[in-house]
Design a protein around this motif. Structure first.
Motif, PDB file in Angstrom:
ATOM      1  N   ARG A   1       1.350 -16.228  -1.433  1.00  0.00           N
ATOM      2  CA  ARG A   1       0.568 -15.327  -0.590  1.00  0.00           C
ATOM      3  C   ARG A   1       1.526 -14.376   0.126  1.00  0.00           C
ATOM      4  O   ARG A   1       2.406 -14.819   0.865  1.00  0.00           O
ATOM      5  N   VAL A   2       1.365 -13.092  -0.110  1.00  0.00           N
ATOM      6  CA  VAL A   2       2.197 -12.068   0.526  1.00  0.00           C
ATOM      7  C   VAL A   2       1.291 -10.943   1.011  1.00  0.00           C
ATOM      8  O   VAL A   2       0.610 -10.302   0.212  1.00  0.00           O
ATOM      9  N   SER A   3       1.302 -10.703   2.297  1.00  0.00           N
ATOM     10  CA  SER A   3       0.479  -9.645   2.865  1.00  0.00           C
ATOM     11  C   SER A   3       0.955  -8.277   2.390  1.00  0.00           C
ATOM     12  O   SER A   3       2.145  -8.056   2.148  1.00  0.00           O
ATOM     13  N   ASN A   4       0.013  -7.358   2.232  1.00  0.00           N
ATOM     14  CA  ASN A   4       0.368  -5.986   1.881  1.00  0.00           C
ATOM     15  C   ASN A   4       1.127  -5.320   3.025  1.00  0.00           C
ATOM     16  O   ASN A   4       0.887  -5.632   4.192  1.00  0.00           O
ATOM     17  N   PRO A   5       2.025  -4.384   2.714  1.00  0.00           N
ATOM     18  CA  PRO A   5       2.667  -3.612   3.776  1.00  0.00           C
ATOM     19  C   PRO A   5       1.686  -2.607   4.370  1.00  0.00           C
ATOM     20  O   PRO A   5       0.844  -2.051   3.663  1.00  0.00           O
ATOM     21  N   VAL A   6       1.802  -2.377   5.658  1.00  0.00           N
ATOM     22  CA  VAL A   6       0.892  -1.468   6.344  1.00  0.00           C
ATOM     23  C   VAL A   6       1.708  -0.397   7.060  1.00  0.00           C
ATOM     24  O   VAL A   6       2.641  -0.710   7.797  1.00  0.00           O
TER      25      VAL A   6
ATOM     26  N   LEU B   1      -6.621  -2.820   3.941  1.00  0.00           N
ATOM     27  CA  LEU B   1      -5.580  -2.173   4.733  1.00  0.00           C
ATOM     28  C   LEU B   1      -6.157  -1.492   5.967  1.00  0.00           C
ATOM     29  O   LEU B   1      -5.502  -1.434   7.016  1.00  0.00           O
ATOM     30  N   THR B   2      -7.394  -0.996   5.848  1.00  0.00           N
ATOM     31  CA  THR B   2      -8.020  -0.322   6.980  1.00  0.00           C
ATOM     32  C   THR B   2      -8.155  -1.249   8.183  1.00  0.00           C
ATOM     33  O   THR B   2      -7.945  -0.844   9.327  1.00  0.00           O
ATOM     34  N   VAL B   3      -8.498  -2.492   7.916  1.00  0.00           N
ATOM     35  CA  VAL B   3      -8.647  -3.468   8.999  1.00  0.00           C
ATOM     36  C   VAL B   3      -7.309  -3.697   9.693  1.00  0.00           C
ATOM     37  O   VAL B   3      -7.224  -3.731  10.928  1.00  0.00           O
ATOM     38  N   LEU B   4      -6.243  -3.830   8.904  1.00  0.00           N
ATOM     39  CA  LEU B   4      -4.924  -4.046   9.482  1.00  0.00           C
ATOM     40  C   LEU B   4      -4.463  -2.825  10.283  1.00  0.00           C
ATOM     41  O   LEU B   4      -3.870  -2.961  11.358  1.00  0.00           O
ATOM     42  N   GLU B   5      -4.714  -1.635   9.758  1.00  0.00           N
ATOM     43  CA  GLU B   5      -4.321  -0.416  10.466  1.00  0.00           C
ATOM     44  C   GLU B   5      -5.044  -0.312  11.806  1.00  0.00           C
ATOM     45  O   GLU B   5      -4.438   0.003  12.837  1.00  0.00           O
ATOM     46  N   ALA B   6      -6.353  -0.565  11.782  1.00  0.00           N
ATOM     47  CA  ALA B   6      -7.130  -0.489  13.019  1.00  0.00           C
ATOM     48  C   ALA B   6      -6.619  -1.486  14.045  1.00  0.00           C
ATOM     49  O   ALA B   6      -6.468  -1.165  15.227  1.00  0.00           O
TER      50      ALA B   6
ATOM     51  N   GLY C   1      -5.500   2.199  -2.400  1.00  0.00           N
ATOM     52  CA  GLY C   1      -4.665   1.217  -1.735  1.00  0.00           C
ATOM     53  C   GLY C   1      -3.771   0.445  -2.671  1.00  0.00           C
ATOM     54  O   GLY C   1      -2.632   0.093  -2.333  1.00  0.00           O
ATOM     55  N   GLN C   2      -4.253   0.174  -3.870  1.00  0.00           N
ATOM     56  CA  GLN C   2      -3.488  -0.577  -4.856  1.00  0.00           C
ATOM     57  C   GLN C   2      -2.204   0.156  -5.226  1.00  0.00           C
ATOM     58  O   GLN C   2      -1.114  -0.423  -5.251  1.00  0.00           O
ATOM     59  N   ALA C   3      -2.331   1.452  -5.507  1.00  0.00           N
ATOM     60  CA  ALA C   3      -1.159   2.262  -5.845  1.00  0.00           C
ATOM     61  C   ALA C   3      -0.222   2.387  -4.656  1.00  0.00           C
ATOM     62  O   ALA C   3       1.005   2.339  -4.811  1.00  0.00           O
ATOM     63  N   LYS C   4      -0.791   2.551  -3.483  1.00  0.00           N
ATOM     64  CA  LYS C   4       0.039   2.709  -2.287  1.00  0.00           C
ATOM     65  C   LYS C   4       0.917   1.488  -2.061  1.00  0.00           C
ATOM     66  O   LYS C   4       2.105   1.614  -1.735  1.00  0.00           O
ATOM     67  N   VAL C   5       0.355   0.309  -2.246  1.00  0.00           N
ATOM     68  CA  VAL C   5       1.140  -0.922  -2.078  1.00  0.00           C
ATOM     69  C   VAL C   5       2.259  -0.984  -3.110  1.00  0.00           C
ATOM     70  O   VAL C   5       3.415  -1.298  -2.784  1.00  0.00           O
ATOM     71  N   ALA C   6       1.937  -0.683  -4.366  1.00  0.00           N
ATOM     72  CA  ALA C   6       2.941  -0.739  -5.426  1.00  0.00           C
ATOM     73  C   ALA C   6       4.091   0.228  -5.153  1.00  0.00           C
ATOM     74  O   ALA C   6       5.269  -0.125  -5.292  1.00  0.00           O
ATOM     75  N   PHE C   7       3.760   1.451  -4.746  1.00  0.00           N
ATOM     76  CA  PHE C   7       4.796   2.467  -4.539  1.00  0.00           C
ATOM     77  C   PHE C   7       5.552   2.246  -3.238  1.00  0.00           C
ATOM     78  O   PHE C   7       6.761   2.487  -3.166  1.00  0.00           O
ATOM     79  N   ASP C   8       4.864   1.806  -2.201  1.00  0.00           N
ATOM     80  CA  ASP C   8       5.569   1.471  -0.964  1.00  0.00           C
ATOM     81  C   ASP C   8       6.572   0.348  -1.216  1.00  0.00           C
ATOM     82  O   ASP C   8       7.698   0.373  -0.688  1.00  0.00           O
ATOM     83  N   SER C   9       6.171  -0.633  -2.019  1.00  0.00           N
ATOM     84  CA  SER C   9       7.094  -1.713  -2.369  1.00  0.00           C
ATOM     85  C   SER C   9       8.320  -1.172  -3.089  1.00  0.00           C
ATOM     86  O   SER C   9       9.449  -1.590  -2.824  1.00  0.00           O
ATOM     87  N   ALA C  10       8.077  -0.228  -4.006  1.00  0.00           N
ATOM     88  CA  ALA C  10       9.197   0.370  -4.742  1.00  0.00           C
ATOM     89  C   ALA C  10      10.146   1.090  -3.791  1.00  0.00           C
ATOM     90  O   ALA C  10      11.377   0.955  -3.904  1.00  0.00           O
TER      91      ALA C  10
END
Length: 432
Positions: free
Chosen positions: A221-226, A320-325, A20-29
């Motif tokens: 505080r910034v929520s992760n992208p989902v 992220l799983t909680v947000l996706e669900a 999840g950590q990498a996914k957030v970084a790359f999605d942000s990019a």
């Protein structure tokens, strides 16, 4: 110019999706690139994720081993404390970038890059921000968690009690090495101090780290992208099973779920894999172990589920799983001692249970047999998420506002790191 395109150097251990950590970084990019900015990924370990190449994102990858993959334990130990080649490469990159609209954003350093990245960032004088995905900036094992005794650790990091406690998932020798690494990061590299801004990903996490971040920093505080599609309310909320999705490890509460399910005669379903898979299969042969699935497969399984269980017994950051669900209209049963509880209104969009209390989790699981409650929670979860969805565009909008604020206030930030840039150790690190 206030709205000029930004150059953002995104530092992370791996150039591929490792979690999840990498996914957030790359999605942000990717989001930054789409909005006309210039993201640059700086990573130690390959391969390079296809999504970065497809999006045309500049990527500097050193093709090093990470600490786990390094065939030499001695070399890995040295690299983890001070990765000289990474520091040299980052120094060369930062020195050639434009001064007026460049930001350094670090998403992770503990698996390959090491505290050595502090020197190049400080010497560059560029504004720098750190996203708190885990807690390696503050805690030796990165989790405020005692893996040996399987409970949250409340000891002061690097205190005498911390040094004397074996909390590592492997052995005490690695715990001592991790203490040395954090000591190096704090006292020699001054890594925590080079950032003028920190980003927490949930209010729960913000409360944990607020007393620990350096006094001069601004904490956001910034929520992760989902990445979750809007499929509408679930047409069949009463079908499916109660499932767990994620890494099968002690701190994730996998064994707790299995035991609570057994107590009420429920068959637990697990999507994922991890270090307790064999133990889970041996102790709970009734459990359905489906293994890993790709992201599309995971979302399909969650959409079909009656409820998601998130029984984590450590802090987490923002699951992220909680947000996706939630976005898929799936009720969530969540521990009251992790950040996932922020996304669940108890009794409305899901249920809270007392952390590590198997009987209370069994009580919550029993509620999922109530068709009327499940149908109502499914509808409420979907509506709650889509009132303010955690989209990539929303995420990028928030972080770019932080970036521009840092640039506008850059004089003070540069003054704060100037002392580190001229320190004797930083000067020595520049030649490594």
């Amino acid at each position: 110019m206030a709205d000029a395109p930004l150059t953002v150097v995104i530092c992370f251990d791996h150039a591929s999706i490792t979690g999840g950590q990498a996914k957030v970084a790359f999605d942000s990019a990717v989001g930054l690139k789409r909005q006309g900015h210039r993201p640059i990924i700086f990573a130690a370990v390959g391969p390079i994720a296809p999504q970065l190449a497809e999006a045309g994102i500049e990527t500097i990858c050193l093709d090093q081993d990470d600490l786990i993959g390094n065939p030499s334990k001695l070399a890995a130990a040295v690299q983890g404390i001070w990765n000289g080649p990474a520091a040299k490469a980052l120094d060369a990159l930062l020195q050639r970038l434009p001064r007026e609209n460049t930001i350094v954003h670090v998403h992770g350093w503990a698996k390959a890059l090491s505290p050595s990245i502090a020197g190049p960032i400080a010497r560059s004088g560029l504004p720098a921000v750190y996203s708190i995905h885990e807690y390696f900036q503050f805690c030796p094992n990165g989790g405020f968690y005692n893996y040996q005794r399987r409970h949250i650790c409340h000891l002061t990091p690097l205190s005498a009690a911390c040094w004397a406690t074996n909390c590592d998932s492997r052995n005490y020798l690695r715990k001592l090495w991790r203490n040395v690494r954090l000591l190096t990061a704090k006292r020699i590299a001054h890594l925590p101090d080079i950032f003028s801004n920190y980003i927490a990903i949930s209010g729960f996490q913000e409360d944990i780290v607020a007393p620990l971040v350096p006094k001069h920093v601004t904490l956001h505080r910034v929520s992760n992208p989902v990445s979750v599609p809007d499929l509408g309310p679930k047409p069949d909320p009463l079908s499916g099973e109660v499932i767990f999705v994620g890494r099968l490890s002690p701190e994730k509460g996998t064994l707790l779920f299995a035991e609570a399910a057994r107590r009420i005669g429920m068959i637990p379903t697990f999507i994922g894999d991890g270090p307790v898979t064999a133990e889970l299969a041996a102790k709970y042969p009734e459990a359905r172990l489906l293994g890993w699935r790709d992201p599309a497969g995971v979302q399909s399984a969650m959409r079909a589920a009656r409820a998601l269980v998130f029984p984590s017994i450590w802090y987490e950051g923002q699951p992220l799983t909680v947000l996706e669900a939630k976005g898929l209209g799936v009720p969530i049963i969540v521990s009251d001692a992790c950040a996932g509880r922020e996304e669940v209104e108890d009794g409305v969009t899901g249920l809270w249970f007392k952390s590590q209390d198997v009987d209370d989790l069994a009580r919550a699981l029993a509620v999922t047999r109530d068709d009327l409650k499940i149908a109502a929670m499914s509808k409420a979860a979907y509506a709650a998420y889509w009132r303010d969805p955690s989209t990539l565009d929303a995420h990028v909008g928030r972080i770019t506002r932080i970036y521009r604020g840092m640039i506008a206030g850059g004089t003070e930030a540069k003054r704060a790191v100037a002392g580190h840039a001229t320190s004797a150790w930083s000067a020595r690190a520049a030649s490594l």
